[in-house]
Design a protein around this motif. Structure first.
Motif, PDB file in Angstrom:
ATOM      1  N   SER A 274      -7.712  14.430   3.729  1.00 54.52           N
ATOM      2  CA  SER A 274      -7.749  15.805   4.289  1.00 54.52           C
ATOM      3  C   SER A 274      -6.311  15.976   4.977  1.00 54.52           C
ATOM      4  O   SER A 274      -6.035  17.352   5.186  1.00 54.52           O
ATOM      5  CB  SER A 274      -8.863  15.741   5.411  1.00 54.52           C
ATOM      6  N   THR A 277      -4.118  17.474   2.317  1.00 52.94           N
ATOM      7  CA  THR A 277      -4.411  18.587   1.565  1.00 52.94           C
ATOM      8  C   THR A 277      -3.534  19.834   1.751  1.00 52.94           C
ATOM      9  O   THR A 277      -3.609  20.249   2.829  1.00 52.94           O
ATOM     10  CB  THR A 277      -6.150  18.738   1.401  1.00 52.94           C
ATOM     11  N   VAL A 280      -5.434  22.274   4.112  1.00 53.88           N
ATOM     12  CA  VAL A 280      -5.354  21.987   5.510  1.00 53.88           C
ATOM     13  C   VAL A 280      -4.011  22.179   6.334  1.00 53.88           C
ATOM     14  O   VAL A 280      -3.850  22.916   7.432  1.00 53.88           O
ATOM     15  CB  VAL A 280      -5.934  20.696   5.679  1.00 53.88           C
ATOM     16  N   PRO A 394     -11.355  27.202   8.424  1.00 52.56           N
ATOM     17  CA  PRO A 394     -11.375  25.540   7.961  1.00 52.56           C
ATOM     18  C   PRO A 394     -12.573  24.810   8.136  1.00 52.56           C
ATOM     19  O   PRO A 394     -12.779  23.918   7.494  1.00 52.56           O
ATOM     20  CB  PRO A 394     -10.242  25.214   8.969  1.00 52.56           C
ATOM     21  N   LEU A 398     -14.348  22.067   5.443  1.00 51.57           N
ATOM     22  CA  LEU A 398     -14.132  20.523   5.538  1.00 51.57           C
ATOM     23  C   LEU A 398     -15.683  19.884   6.181  1.00 51.57           C
ATOM     24  O   LEU A 398     -16.382  20.545   6.844  1.00 51.57           O
ATOM     25  CB  LEU A 398     -13.052  20.176   6.680  1.00 51.57           C
ATOM     26  N   GLY A 406      -8.923  16.648   9.840  1.00 47.44           N
ATOM     27  CA  GLY A 406      -8.123  17.825   9.549  1.00 47.44           C
ATOM     28  C   GLY A 406      -8.220  18.964  10.598  1.00 47.44           C
ATOM     29  O   GLY A 406      -7.208  19.377  10.743  1.00 47.44           O
ATOM     30  N   ILE A 410      -4.613  20.288  12.040  1.00 45.88           N
ATOM     31  CA  ILE A 410      -4.658  21.670  12.177  1.00 45.88           C
ATOM     32  C   ILE A 410      -4.184  21.990  13.632  1.00 45.88           C
ATOM     33  O   ILE A 410      -3.241  22.792  13.878  1.00 45.88           O
ATOM     34  CB  ILE A 410      -5.776  22.687  11.743  1.00 45.88           C
TER      35      ILE A 410
END
Length: 475
Positions: A274, A277, A280, A394, A398, A406, A410
């Motif tokens: 994650s 990605t 993300v 998000p 996830l 993640g 973020i």
């Protein structure tokens, strides 16, 4: 895959007037199953109890956290006099908080995912309260820098931990409103914290302490006390909640498990995958633009309001600083519910960010006090309301440890906006010898964020294709 509604929705659950029949739940389709289970009486009863039990305390924690990270705005002049901090040193130190915060976000959230929210949230609050109180003995720029960095390290994991924690308790169709209620802590922190910090500054000389020392001491100790209380108030997951009935516990766990299964139809990621990605990282860029707006205004708002009104920073200015946040609080009460009912997270967040950009840009050029304050209110309404809605995007993608990592990434990368904003604003003001130049630069951030949020429509199309079993690549 057949959708649960015949008309287009951005993402999320069916609208309230299109609830699917609870009697026809397809075990083969986790997304449909989750949407149907979310409307059961037991789930609605469980989330209602969780809302009243958990959200007021989480909001209180957020209030204290935001006061402790932003109260240096009230101590800026005092720190210049008593600790020798110039404008550039203040801006650099204000931003250092977010470096420590970003570095330790992901490990902190992964630890909370393992050990549970109750003890980990208590640890976070107690340690950050101690560091926050130590600002009272700041003697120079180096000590200020060290304490700001350590405050970020101590608080790392709190906010993404709460965002993760809410996914343990609220299905997606109610999570937007739950997150919006938690986010009320941001305007409340400024409504309560601004007059409180201003009033504590006026204790200057009491018991031989300066006003800024009283402010840091009292507001830091509040975090310690609430941290201890967290052990007794928070419950890790629905399965451990004695204040829910057995049916409520089981039903809520079922709908949350179905939602997690639906996410894994799109992307089944480990926690470390994650972090790499592209989607993300895209979410992190959106959140960074929001935080540039938030902290670009927050750290300098007391001085800006003092300039508008021609008064010294103190209790009265603290009351005036609370006005934009009060407006944001009132509007935020309705925006989250609106977005949940219509599953309109993307369009609502985009609109709120545009309003924030307009408010910041207008405040740079308005000299009439009432109009300037109105522009600041619009800016606060925009970025306060946009944030809880943004998080539904998000967290709708996830799950599990990937969500823990993640969300931490973020929030950590996004909060670097708190480092960028004061330094960028200070640089622009110096380069152009104009306060307006700094605000105009900051106003560009929410406009960019609005464009990026609108771009998440591409992700939704790919997700629908993935769930339908197409060969479309997973981003």
């Amino acid at each position: 895959m057949t959708t649960t509604s015949s008309r287009h929705r951005e993402s999320g659950p069916a609208d309230a007037d299109q609830r699917p029949s609870a009697g026809h739940v397809s075990a083969a389709d986790p997304v449909t199953r989750a949407e149907q289970l979310a409307f059961s009486p037991a789930v609605e009863s469980a989330t209602r109890k969780a809302r009243w039990r958990l959200l007021p305390f989480l909001m209180l924690m957020f209030v204290i956290a935001f006061i402790d990270r932003s109260n240096i705005g009230f101590a800026e002049d005092s720190l210049e006099v008593h600790a020798g901090l110039g404008t550039a040193a203040y801006a650099f130190g204000a931003g250092l908080f977010f470096i420590g915060y970003a570095v330790f976000e992901v490990p902190s959230n992964l630890i909370m995912h393992r050990v549970g929210a109750r003890w980990w949230m208590a640890r976070i609050m107690v340690t950050w309260g101690i560091v926050a109180a130590l600002f009272m003995v700041t003697t120079g720029p180096v000590m200020f820098y060290v304490l700001r960095f350590l405050l970020g390290v101590a608080e790392a994991g709190f906010f993404p931990g709460v965002i993760l924690y809410l996914t343990y308790w609220f299905p997606r169709r109610t999570r937007g409103q739950a997150t919006a209620l938690f986010y009320l802590g941001l305007p409340i922190a400024n409504i309560v914290g601004s007059p409180l910090s201003g009033a504590l500054l006026e204790l200057d000389g009491a018991l031989g302490l300066h006003g800024f020392q009283w402010m840091f001491l009292i507001e830091g100790l509040l975090a310690v006390l609430v941290g201890v209380a967290a052990v007794f108030v928070l419950t890790d997951r629905p399965s451990r909640a004695r204040w829910l009935t057995e049916t409520e516990r089981t039903s809520l766990e079922d709908v949350l498990a179905a939602e997690a299964a639906g996410k894994q139809q799109v992307a089944k990621l480990s926690w470390w995958q994650s972090l790499l990605t592209p989607r993300v990282l895209y979410f992190a860029l959106i959140y960074l633009t929001i935080q540039v707006a938030v902290y670009g205004l927050t750290f300098f708002l007391p001085a800006q309001v003092a300039s508008i009104t021609g008064r010294e920073v103190g209790f009265l200015v603290g009351l005036l600083v609370a006005i934009p946040w009060l407006c944001a609080l009132v509007v935020n009460l309705f925006v989250g519910r609106w977005a949940d009912r219509r599953a309109a997270y993307r369009s609502t967040a985009t609109l709120m960010l545009v309003l924030s950009g307009i408010g910041l840009a207008a405040s740079a050029f308005l000299s009439e006090p009432v109009l300037a304050m109105a522009a600041l209110c619009l800016a606060a309404i925009g970025f306060v309301s946009a944030q809880p809605i943004f998080w539904n995007i998000p967290t709708g993608y996830l799950s599990g440890a990937a969500m823990a990592a993640g969300v931490g990434l973020i929030n950590g990368l996004g909060n670097l906006g708190g480092f960028i904003a004061p330094n960028l604003r200070s640089w622009m003001v110096t380069a152009f010898d104009s306060q307006a130049a700094g605000l105009v630069m900051l106003a560009a951030a929410p406009f960019l964020g609005a464009l990026l949020v609108a771009g998440t429509a591409l992700f939704e199309r790919r997700d629908r294709a993935a769930r339908a079993g197409s060969d479309a690549p997973t981003p």
